[in-house]
Design a protein around this motif. Sequence first.
Motif, PDB file in Angstrom:
ATOM      1  N   THR A  64       0.174  -1.027  -0.152  1.00 48.28           N
ATOM      2  CA  THR A  64      -0.107  -0.238   0.151  1.00 48.28           C
ATOM      3  C   THR A  64       0.681   1.125   0.078  1.00 48.28           C
ATOM      4  OG1 THR A  64       0.114   0.264   2.329  1.00 48.28           O
ATOM      5  CG2 THR A  64      -1.181  -1.135   0.835  1.00 48.28           C
ATOM      6  N   SER A  65       0.592   2.375  -0.542  1.00 42.19           N
ATOM      7  CA  SER A  65       0.953   3.605  -0.804  1.00 42.19           C
ATOM      8  C   SER A  65       0.507   4.967  -0.370  1.00 42.19           C
ATOM      9  CB  SER A  65       1.361   3.849  -2.649  1.00 42.19           C
ATOM     10  OG  SER A  65       2.230   4.327  -1.632  1.00 42.19           O
ATOM     11  N   ARG A 107      -1.997   8.387  -0.806  1.00 39.62           N
ATOM     12  CA  ARG A 107      -2.340   8.566  -1.785  1.00 39.62           C
ATOM     13  C   ARG A 107      -1.898  10.247  -1.840  1.00 39.62           C
ATOM     14  NH1 ARG A 107      -6.144   5.178  -3.120  1.00 39.62           N
ATOM     15  NH2 ARG A 107      -7.451   4.191  -1.587  1.00 39.62           N
ATOM     16  N   ASP A 153      -3.153  -0.117  -9.245  1.00 35.32           N
ATOM     17  CA  ASP A 153      -4.168   0.307  -7.552  1.00 35.32           C
ATOM     18  C   ASP A 153      -5.643  -0.493  -7.244  1.00 35.32           C
ATOM     19  OD1 ASP A 153      -4.794   1.904  -6.048  1.00 35.32           O
ATOM     20  OD2 ASP A 153      -4.555   3.633  -7.194  1.00 35.32           O
ATOM     21  N   SER A 154      -5.602  -1.704  -7.259  1.00 35.56           N
ATOM     22  CA  SER A 154      -6.759  -2.558  -7.798  1.00 35.56           C
ATOM     23  C   SER A 154      -7.774  -2.126  -6.274  1.00 35.56           C
ATOM     24  CB  SER A 154      -7.099  -3.733  -8.050  1.00 35.56           C
ATOM     25  OG  SER A 154      -6.376  -4.154  -7.125  1.00 35.56           O
ATOM     26  N   HIS A 155      -6.901  -1.671  -5.344  1.00 36.97           N
ATOM     27  CA  HIS A 155      -7.929  -2.279  -3.910  1.00 36.97           C
ATOM     28  C   HIS A 155      -7.705  -0.558  -3.238  1.00 36.97           C
ATOM     29  CE1 HIS A 155      -7.577  -5.967  -4.600  1.00 36.97           C
ATOM     30  NE2 HIS A 155      -7.842  -6.240  -3.737  1.00 36.97           N
ATOM     31  N   GLY A 156      -8.618  -0.046  -2.340  1.00 35.40           N
ATOM     32  CA  GLY A 156      -7.753   0.587  -1.493  1.00 35.40           C
ATOM     33  C   GLY A 156      -7.313   0.180   0.055  1.00 35.40           C
ATOM     34  N   GLY A 157      -6.574   0.750   0.475  1.00 35.47           N
ATOM     35  CA  GLY A 157      -5.719   0.503   1.896  1.00 35.47           C
ATOM     36  C   GLY A 157      -6.314   1.275   2.690  1.00 35.47           C
ATOM     37  N   PHE A 158      -7.131   0.318   3.395  1.00 38.22           N
ATOM     38  CA  PHE A 158      -7.473   1.021   5.087  1.00 38.22           C
ATOM     39  C   PHE A 158      -6.441   1.042   5.961  1.00 38.22           C
ATOM     40  CE2 PHE A 158     -10.856   0.520   1.795  1.00 38.22           C
ATOM     41  CZ  PHE A 158     -12.064   0.848   2.200  1.00 38.22           C
ATOM     42  N   LYS A 159      -6.810   2.310   6.741  1.00 36.78           N
ATOM     43  CA  LYS A 159      -5.984   2.502   8.076  1.00 36.78           C
ATOM     44  C   LYS A 159      -6.795   2.772   9.037  1.00 36.78           C
ATOM     45  CE  LYS A 159      -1.980   1.615   5.108  1.00 36.78           C
ATOM     46  NZ  LYS A 159      -0.947   0.983   5.168  1.00 36.78           N
ATOM     47  N   VAL A 167      -9.595   3.653   7.726  1.00 28.98           N
ATOM     48  CA  VAL A 167      -9.724   4.937   6.848  1.00 28.98           C
ATOM     49  C   VAL A 167      -8.840   5.080   5.229  1.00 28.98           C
ATOM     50  CG1 VAL A 167      -8.982   7.716   6.721  1.00 28.98           C
ATOM     51  CG2 VAL A 167      -9.526   7.406   8.437  1.00 28.98           C
ATOM     52  N   GLY A 186      -3.347   4.052  -1.556  1.00 28.14           N
ATOM     53  CA  GLY A 186      -3.677   3.073  -2.268  1.00 28.14           C
ATOM     54  C   GLY A 186      -3.041   1.359  -2.175  1.00 28.14           C
TER      55      GLY A 186
END
Lengths: 165, 165
Positions: free
Chosen positions: A135-136, A138, A154-160, B153, B157
């Motif tokens: 993940t990177s 945005r 970049d196919s996924h949302g990266g949730f934190k 959140v 990406g």
Amino acid sequence: MEHGTAVSVVTAGGEKFAVRKARREDVPALVALLADDPLGSGRETAPPEAYLSAFEAVDASDEQLLVCLTTASGEVVGTLQLTFIRGLSRGGALRGQIEAVRVHREYRSNGLGRLFVGWAVEECRRRGCVLVQLTSDRSRGDAHRFYERLGFVDSHGGFKLPLDP
Amino acid sequence: MEHGTAVSVVTAGGEKFAVRKARREDVPALVALLADDPLGSGRETAPPEAYLSAFEAVDASDEQLLVCLTTASGEVVGTLQLTFIRGLSRGGALRGQIEAVRVHREYRSNGLGRLFVGWAVEECRRRGCVLVQLTSDRSRGDAHRFYERLGFVDSHGGFKLPLDP
């Protein structure tokens, strides 16, 4: 790489660089690379013992590989960490995950980062991974274009979710 | 949970459910859950031995925790996998990663998924993680709203690179 002895060599801009497993004495240089970053600068303020203790845990794990990128003279100019995650999904597949990629600012823009991450992808392939993921943030637009040029999608949302201490 | 004996209980819609470490005999039910999914249906076609072998590796790792969600009568109706990743960044922090979340279609929409992922977040907190992370395919719009309601959140990406076998 499993035994910390093997070294891979990449050549960028006519100069040779080595990729090798990180050692305990590299920790200060690795932390300096992590801190020299718009997002990392405010969050690398822990005492040295915290980093050494984390290093020991990573170093002892078969599922983690923390590496250094060094110049021919041995200066540490890059780092990344690989995590190898076995799971049931995709037929019981192994996936490789890349975290904490940094290349020293004086060594960027000459294709070295591309070779370094390319090395990481090949290491994942060598270990039998069917997928490499990362993940990177945005806010790192340049990084996104960098990964897309390497073939990442970049196919996924990266949730934190940060947890309160 | 480390020894596979502890069970957490969550109550949803007046019914009690248990969360416990997955066991070898759960593997067929877990694979059925992974396959009963728009994205998973085409990719869970490996022979049973592949899943059992992957289960053994996950089960043996201190850095992995594969769990089942079961009804009061013991039926497996959900699964997720946690990976605990130590790294140098953020002061040598531990992060928790959630992968392969599934809840049986007949048990969705009554708040059970929310309690199940909430359990996973608390397990990460209990183990000292400073952050919980996951990626979710952008085609899963409902899942994105689900994670945002839980406080996650979508700041990154999520890049994937499939490797040819």
